[in-house]
Design a protein around this motif. Structure first.
Motif, PDB file in Angstrom:
ATOM      1  N   LYS A   1      -9.346   3.342   2.517  1.00 12.98           N
ATOM      2  CA  LYS A   1      -9.015   4.013   1.213  1.00 12.98           C
ATOM      3  C   LYS A   1      -8.253   3.133   0.201  1.00 12.98           C
ATOM      4  O   LYS A   1      -8.548   3.227  -0.969  1.00 12.98           O
ATOM      5  N   SER A   2      -7.535   2.317   0.901  1.00 16.06           N
ATOM      6  CA  SER A   2      -6.726   1.362  -0.090  1.00 16.06           C
ATOM      7  C   SER A   2      -7.603   0.414  -0.836  1.00 16.06           C
ATOM      8  O   SER A   2      -7.073   0.006  -2.014  1.00 16.06           O
TER       9      SER A   2
ATOM     10  N   ASN B   1      -0.955   6.161   5.490  1.00 13.08           N
ATOM     11  CA  ASN B   1      -1.589   6.750   4.222  1.00 13.08           C
ATOM     12  C   ASN B   1      -0.806   6.381   2.806  1.00 13.08           C
ATOM     13  O   ASN B   1      -0.095   6.941   2.473  1.00 13.08           O
ATOM     14  N   PRO B   2      -1.416   5.226   2.097  1.00  9.51           N
ATOM     15  CA  PRO B   2      -0.703   4.861   1.036  1.00  9.51           C
ATOM     16  C   PRO B   2      -0.606   5.617   0.019  1.00  9.51           C
ATOM     17  O   PRO B   2      -1.955   6.427  -0.359  1.00  9.51           O
TER      18      PRO B   2
ATOM     19  N   ILE C   1       0.344  -2.946  -4.098  1.00 10.16           N
ATOM     20  CA  ILE C   1      -0.036  -2.135  -3.175  1.00 10.16           C
ATOM     21  C   ILE C   1       0.234  -2.596  -1.715  1.00 10.16           C
ATOM     22  O   ILE C   1      -0.217  -3.516  -1.253  1.00 10.16           O
TER      23      ILE C   1
ATOM     24  N   MET D   1      -1.562  -5.619  -0.277  1.00  9.00           N
ATOM     25  CA  MET D   1      -3.098  -5.777   0.252  1.00  9.00           C
ATOM     26  C   MET D   1      -3.708  -6.748  -0.752  1.00  9.00           C
ATOM     27  O   MET D   1      -5.125  -6.801  -0.544  1.00  9.00           O
TER      28      MET D   1
ATOM     29  N   GLY E   1      -0.491   4.547  -3.212  1.00 11.46           N
ATOM     30  CA  GLY E   1      -0.777   3.642  -4.191  1.00 11.46           C
ATOM     31  C   GLY E   1      -0.195   3.453  -5.653  1.00 11.46           C
ATOM     32  O   GLY E   1      -0.453   2.812  -6.625  1.00 11.46           O
TER      33      GLY E   1
ATOM     34  N   TYR F   1      -9.106   2.383  -3.601  1.00 15.06           N
ATOM     35  CA  TYR F   1      -8.014   2.447  -4.706  1.00 15.06           C
ATOM     36  C   TYR F   1      -7.928   1.246  -5.473  1.00 15.06           C
ATOM     37  O   TYR F   1      -7.953   1.074  -6.969  1.00 15.06           O
ATOM     38  N   SER F   2      -7.412   0.027  -4.781  1.00 12.58           N
ATOM     39  CA  SER F   2      -7.508  -1.275  -5.452  1.00 12.58           C
ATOM     40  C   SER F   2      -8.323  -1.673  -6.459  1.00 12.58           C
ATOM     41  O   SER F   2      -8.012  -2.116  -7.300  1.00 12.58           O
TER      42      SER F   2
ATOM     43  N   THR G   1      -2.066  -1.718   4.060  1.00 14.17           N
ATOM     44  CA  THR G   1      -2.491  -0.531   4.900  1.00 14.17           C
ATOM     45  C   THR G   1      -3.653  -0.853   5.869  1.00 14.17           C
ATOM     46  O   THR G   1      -4.258  -1.867   5.482  1.00 14.17           O
TER      47      THR G   1
END
Lengths: 101, 180
Positions: B141-142, B126-127, B134, A57, B129, B145-146, B137
């Motif tokens: 949401k990720s 749905n990660p 990471i 990511m 995390g 989170y990141s 996705t």
């Protein structure tokens, strides 16, 4: 999708090349600035493609930060261009040569 | 199907970028630039970066290009359009540089010495995390989170940069009063 990473990188490289072409060719400061945005666009396309094909990511988050910084940079750069126009009544780079004399 | 979409969007991106560079009218160039940004967002959708595609359309094609169009129309620089083909030296130099850069780009992909073609990895829905890296996705949401774990410091610095840019714009565009 069978299109691979190389096709995306090729498109990104060509976008960067076209942006550099505009920076060298044009005389209008605003068009030069738009060409710089085009080069930035090529770079973020390459970052997203690398991120997708690497499966992490981090590249996407870099692009998120780059877009934020680019928006701030555009606002500041256009303010400078407006201040320059107010001082000189021109934004053509071939008429803004007072530093070279 | 997605292959065809990729070729169509890549072609529109490159053609509109080239039209932006060579169009003598700056307003037409800005419109071509908007098309270029929107088709780049479509390429992001093909790469399954949906959040970034939305951000690209909103921030780049929306806010940034509207600001550009506003400044172009405010300054009205179209009336003194210098002829592009008059300056032979600049034209020759830019075409030479462009051709060299394009040859350089293509030579990376010619002769079988290009990057290895990795297959597309499966996208996690749905990660969780956990872990160092990471995983990729499609959910926004990720991003959250990141931003609040691994990229906390850059996130704060970016916020401070936006504040600094805002103050800078105000200072630059303020008219200096006579008595100061």
């Amino acid at each position: 999708m069978t299109v691979g990473l190389n096709a995306f990188i090729l498109v990104a490289g060509l976008l960067f090349a076209i942006g550099m072409f505009g920076v060298i060719l044009r005389k209008n400061t605003l068009v030069i600035y738009m060409s710089l945005e085009l080069m930035l666009n090529g770079v973020i396309l390459a970052l997203v493609a690398f991120s997708r094909y690497n499966g992490t990511m981090d590249g996407n988050l870099f692009v998120f930060f780059i877009i934020t910084v680019a928006a701030a940079e555009v606002a500041l750069g256009l303010a400078i261009i407006v201040a320059l126009f107010r001082l000189r009544q021109s934004v053509m780079v071939d008429q803004l040569t007072s530093l070279s004399r | 199907m997605t292959d065809t979409l990729f070729y169509v969007f890549a072609a529109i991106t490159l053609i509109s970028a080239l039209l932006m560079v060579v169009s003598p009218n700056a307003v037409n160039g800005a419109i071509c630039m908007i098309i270029c940004f929107v088709t780049t967002a479509a390429l992001f959708v093909l790469l399954e970066a949906y959040f970034l595609a939305v951000i690209q359309v909103l921030v780049y094609a929306g806010a940034v290009m509207v600001l550009f169009l506003f400044i172009i129309m405010l300054l009205d620089v179209n009336k003194d359009t210098s002829d592009l083909l008059k300056d032979k030296m600049t034209l020759g130099a830019s075409i030479t540089g462009f051709t060299l850069l394009v040859i350089l780009t293509f030579s990376v992909f010619a002769g079988g010495q290009h990057l290895p073609e990795t297959p597309l990895l499966p996208v996690m829905e749905n990660p969780t995390g956990e872990g160092a890296g990471i995983p990729f996705t499609t959910s926004a949401k990720s991003f959250g989170y990141s931003l609040f774990t691994k990229y906390m410091l850059p996130f704060q610095v970016t916020g401070f940069l936006l504040l600094a840019a805002m103050i800078g714009v105000i200072v630059v565009s303020k008219k200096h009063s006579e008595n100061s």
